[in-house]
Design a protein around this motif. Structure first.
Motif, PDB file in Angstrom:
ATOM      1  N   GLU A   1       0.763  -1.209  -0.023  1.00 18.91           N
ATOM      2  CA  GLU A   1      -0.094  -0.130  -0.005  1.00 18.91           C
ATOM      3  C   GLU A   1       0.754   1.263   0.016  1.00 18.91           C
ATOM      4  O   GLU A   1       0.027   2.358   0.172  1.00 18.91           O
ATOM      5  CB  GLU A   1      -0.776   0.001   1.201  1.00 18.91           C
ATOM      6  N   LEU A   2       2.147   1.336   0.000  1.00 25.01           N
ATOM      7  CA  LEU A   2       3.054   2.506   0.128  1.00 25.01           C
ATOM      8  C   LEU A   2       3.264   3.054  -1.276  1.00 25.01           C
ATOM      9  O   LEU A   2       3.271   2.165  -2.333  1.00 25.01           O
ATOM     10  CB  LEU A   2       4.557   2.003   0.572  1.00 25.01           C
ATOM     11  N   GLY A   3       2.944   4.078  -1.321  1.00 20.79           N
ATOM     12  CA  GLY A   3       3.347   4.983  -2.492  1.00 20.79           C
ATOM     13  C   GLY A   3       4.966   5.018  -2.974  1.00 20.79           C
ATOM     14  O   GLY A   3       5.469   4.642  -2.068  1.00 20.79           O
ATOM     15  N   HIS A   4       4.955   5.551  -4.118  1.00 27.50           N
ATOM     16  CA  HIS A   4       6.438   5.532  -4.703  1.00 27.50           C
ATOM     17  C   HIS A   4       7.313   6.480  -3.901  1.00 27.50           C
ATOM     18  O   HIS A   4       8.331   6.243  -3.656  1.00 27.50           O
ATOM     19  CB  HIS A   4       6.445   6.078  -6.147  1.00 27.50           C
ATOM     20  N   HIS A   5       6.705   7.451  -3.588  1.00 26.08           N
ATOM     21  CA  HIS A   5       7.484   8.656  -2.643  1.00 26.08           C
ATOM     22  C   HIS A   5       7.804   8.029  -1.422  1.00 26.08           C
ATOM     23  O   HIS A   5       8.967   8.132  -0.940  1.00 26.08           O
ATOM     24  CB  HIS A   5       6.608   9.981  -2.465  1.00 26.08           C
ATOM     25  N   ASP A   6       6.799   7.408  -0.626  1.00 24.76           N
ATOM     26  CA  ASP A   6       7.362   6.821   0.612  1.00 24.76           C
ATOM     27  C   ASP A   6       8.342   5.820   0.308  1.00 24.76           C
ATOM     28  O   ASP A   6       9.574   5.500   1.228  1.00 24.76           O
ATOM     29  CB  ASP A   6       5.899   5.935   1.134  1.00 24.76           C
ATOM     30  N   LEU A   7       8.195   4.806  -0.476  1.00 30.47           N
ATOM     31  CA  LEU A   7       9.208   3.775  -0.796  1.00 30.47           C
ATOM     32  C   LEU A   7      10.648   4.522  -1.242  1.00 30.47           C
ATOM     33  O   LEU A   7      11.581   4.119  -0.712  1.00 30.47           O
ATOM     34  CB  LEU A   7       8.844   3.044  -1.928  1.00 30.47           C
ATOM     35  N   ALA A   8      10.614   5.663  -1.870  1.00 30.79           N
ATOM     36  CA  ALA A   8      11.880   6.281  -2.179  1.00 30.79           C
ATOM     37  C   ALA A   8      12.661   6.929  -0.936  1.00 30.79           C
ATOM     38  O   ALA A   8      13.775   6.584  -0.863  1.00 30.79           O
ATOM     39  CB  ALA A   8      11.709   7.356  -3.123  1.00 30.79           C
ATOM     40  N   ALA A   9      11.715   7.360   0.061  1.00 32.32           N
ATOM     41  CA  ALA A   9      12.187   8.067   1.087  1.00 32.32           C
ATOM     42  C   ALA A   9      12.726   6.738   2.028  1.00 32.32           C
ATOM     43  O   ALA A   9      13.943   7.024   2.574  1.00 32.32           O
ATOM     44  CB  ALA A   9      11.066   8.593   1.941  1.00 32.32           C
ATOM     45  N   ILE A  10      12.173   5.596   2.139  1.00 28.48           N
ATOM     46  CA  ILE A  10      12.558   4.441   2.980  1.00 28.48           C
ATOM     47  C   ILE A  10      13.981   4.206   2.403  1.00 28.48           C
ATOM     48  O   ILE A  10      14.920   3.879   3.098  1.00 28.48           O
ATOM     49  CB  ILE A  10      11.507   3.566   3.080  1.00 28.48           C
ATOM     50  N   GLU A  11      13.972   3.867   1.161  1.00 30.19           N
ATOM     51  CA  GLU A  11      15.309   3.563   0.564  1.00 30.19           C
ATOM     52  C   GLU A  11      16.538   4.455   0.773  1.00 30.19           C
ATOM     53  O   GLU A  11      17.558   4.076   1.224  1.00 30.19           O
ATOM     54  CB  GLU A  11      15.038   3.300  -1.065  1.00 30.19           C
ATOM     55  N   ASP A  12      16.029   5.913   0.825  1.00 29.74           N
ATOM     56  CA  ASP A  12      17.088   6.765   0.907  1.00 29.74           C
ATOM     57  C   ASP A  12      17.669   6.663   2.396  1.00 29.74           C
ATOM     58  O   ASP A  12      18.827   6.822   2.477  1.00 29.74           O
ATOM     59  CB  ASP A  12      16.735   8.142   0.829  1.00 29.74           C
ATOM     60  N   GLU A  13      16.768   6.481   3.293  1.00 22.48           N
ATOM     61  CA  GLU A  13      17.163   6.549   4.644  1.00 22.48           C
ATOM     62  C   GLU A  13      17.965   5.074   4.816  1.00 22.48           C
ATOM     63  O   GLU A  13      18.995   5.159   5.589  1.00 22.48           O
ATOM     64  CB  GLU A  13      16.086   6.440   5.473  1.00 22.48           C
ATOM     65  N   LYS A  14      17.601   3.977   4.384  1.00 22.85           N
ATOM     66  CA  LYS A  14      18.170   2.782   4.735  1.00 22.85           C
ATOM     67  C   LYS A  14      19.607   2.838   3.859  1.00 22.85           C
ATOM     68  O   LYS A  14      20.468   2.491   4.471  1.00 22.85           O
ATOM     69  CB  LYS A  14      17.407   1.706   3.602  1.00 22.85           C
ATOM     70  N   LEU A  15      19.813   3.707   2.749  1.00 22.75           N
ATOM     71  CA  LEU A  15      21.135   3.699   2.165  1.00 22.75           C
ATOM     72  C   LEU A  15      21.991   4.566   3.067  1.00 22.75           C
ATOM     73  O   LEU A  15      23.132   4.332   3.313  1.00 22.75           O
ATOM     74  CB  LEU A  15      20.855   4.599   0.808  1.00 22.75           C
TER      75      LEU A  15
END
Lengths: 179, 90
Positions: free
Chosen positions: A93-107
């Motif tokens: 259910e997560l949008g693309h922007h949420d996923l991108a933010a999570i990925e950035d933080e993970k990185l």
């Protein structure tokens, strides 16, 4: 009823525990996943994540479980398998922007972790023993060669302070980059 | 313990909720009044999260080693064959 296992903190004891759990529960999990069209790699990933959760909750967290350890591990694995299937069907259910933010933080977390692993491995190992494996300070002092609980405690706070300073420095650098 | 370590200890007691409700309240007020302390508390919170990630990473490595041992060592061949047979197409 299976026998209650002791808390296992040294890696050699953990290895024995994981071998024991692998032999008891992994075949059941594989059978379940294979019947539902899954492959060996997926069964491995699911079971290894279940073992990690079991360790955190039961071994370290000392949570009493209602069933035996095999049934508990199989139960978690079934749940994780269901999650994996749902994810692969794209019902996240997560949008693309949420996923991108999570990925950035993970990185950025991974970069920071890699830096801490190379520059302060001893500190990270000591802090892991206390905060993640939940050893008490007497055990930490013994395992890391300190004369007393007190000197290990002082060292623990020094290490924590070092990591905190690294986090602060790196965060400032990221802010400069984004500005 | 030197002053800065005592401060680190106080921040820890606040983050891990081991201080009394009165101390928690007092510390929260200090965080509002002292931005430098607030910054340290946030960085320390991040430090705990990184230690957890490190712990998980190391445990995943230990589990992966156990898997490799069970699937590569001749001592565990019957186990390996039993597992592989479950994925063979009939």
């Amino acid at each position: 009823m299976e026998t209650k296992r002791p808390l296992c903190s040294p890696p050699s004891e953990r290895e024995q525990l994981f071998i024991h759990l692998y032999k008891k529960a992994f075949p059941v999990v594989c059978k379940y996943i294979s019947k539902r069209g899954g492959n060996m790699e997926q069964a491995k990933d699911v079971f290894q994540e279940a073992l990690l959760l079991y360790y955190e909750k039961v071994v370290v967290g000392r949570t009493e479980i209602a069933s035996n350890e095999t049934a508990y591990l199989v139960g978690i694995s079934k749940h994780l398998w269901f999650q994996l299937c749902t994810k692969e069907k794209g019902t996240c259910e997560l949008g693309h922007h949420d996923l991108a933010a999570i990925e950035d933080e993970k990185l950025s977390d991974n970069k920071l972790l890699a830096l801490l692993e190379t520059s302060g491995k001893k500190c990270m190992d000591m802090l892991k023993a206390f905060y993640y494996d939940k050893l008490n300070m007497v055990q930490v002092a013994e395992n890391f060669g300190y004369n007393s609980e007190r000197s290990a405690t002082v060292q623990k706070y020094k290490c924590l302070e070092n990591i905190r300073n690294t986090v602060n420095q790196k965060q400032l650098q990221y802010e400069d980059f984004l500005a | 313990m030197r002053t800065s370590l005592l401060e680190t200890k106080r921040i820890e007691e606040h983050i891990l909720h081991v201080s009394s409700p009165g101390e928690q309240l007092l510390f929260q007020a200090q965080l509002i009044l002292d931005p430098a302390l607030d910054e340290k508390a946030m960085a320390q919170q991040k430090a705990y999260s990184l230690i957890r990630s490190y712990g998980r990473k190391k445990l995943q490595e230990e589990i992966a080693l156990v898997h490799a041992q069970l699937f590569q060592s001749p001592q565990h061949t019957p186990f390996k064959e039993r597992i592989l047979s479950l994925f063979q197409k009939k």
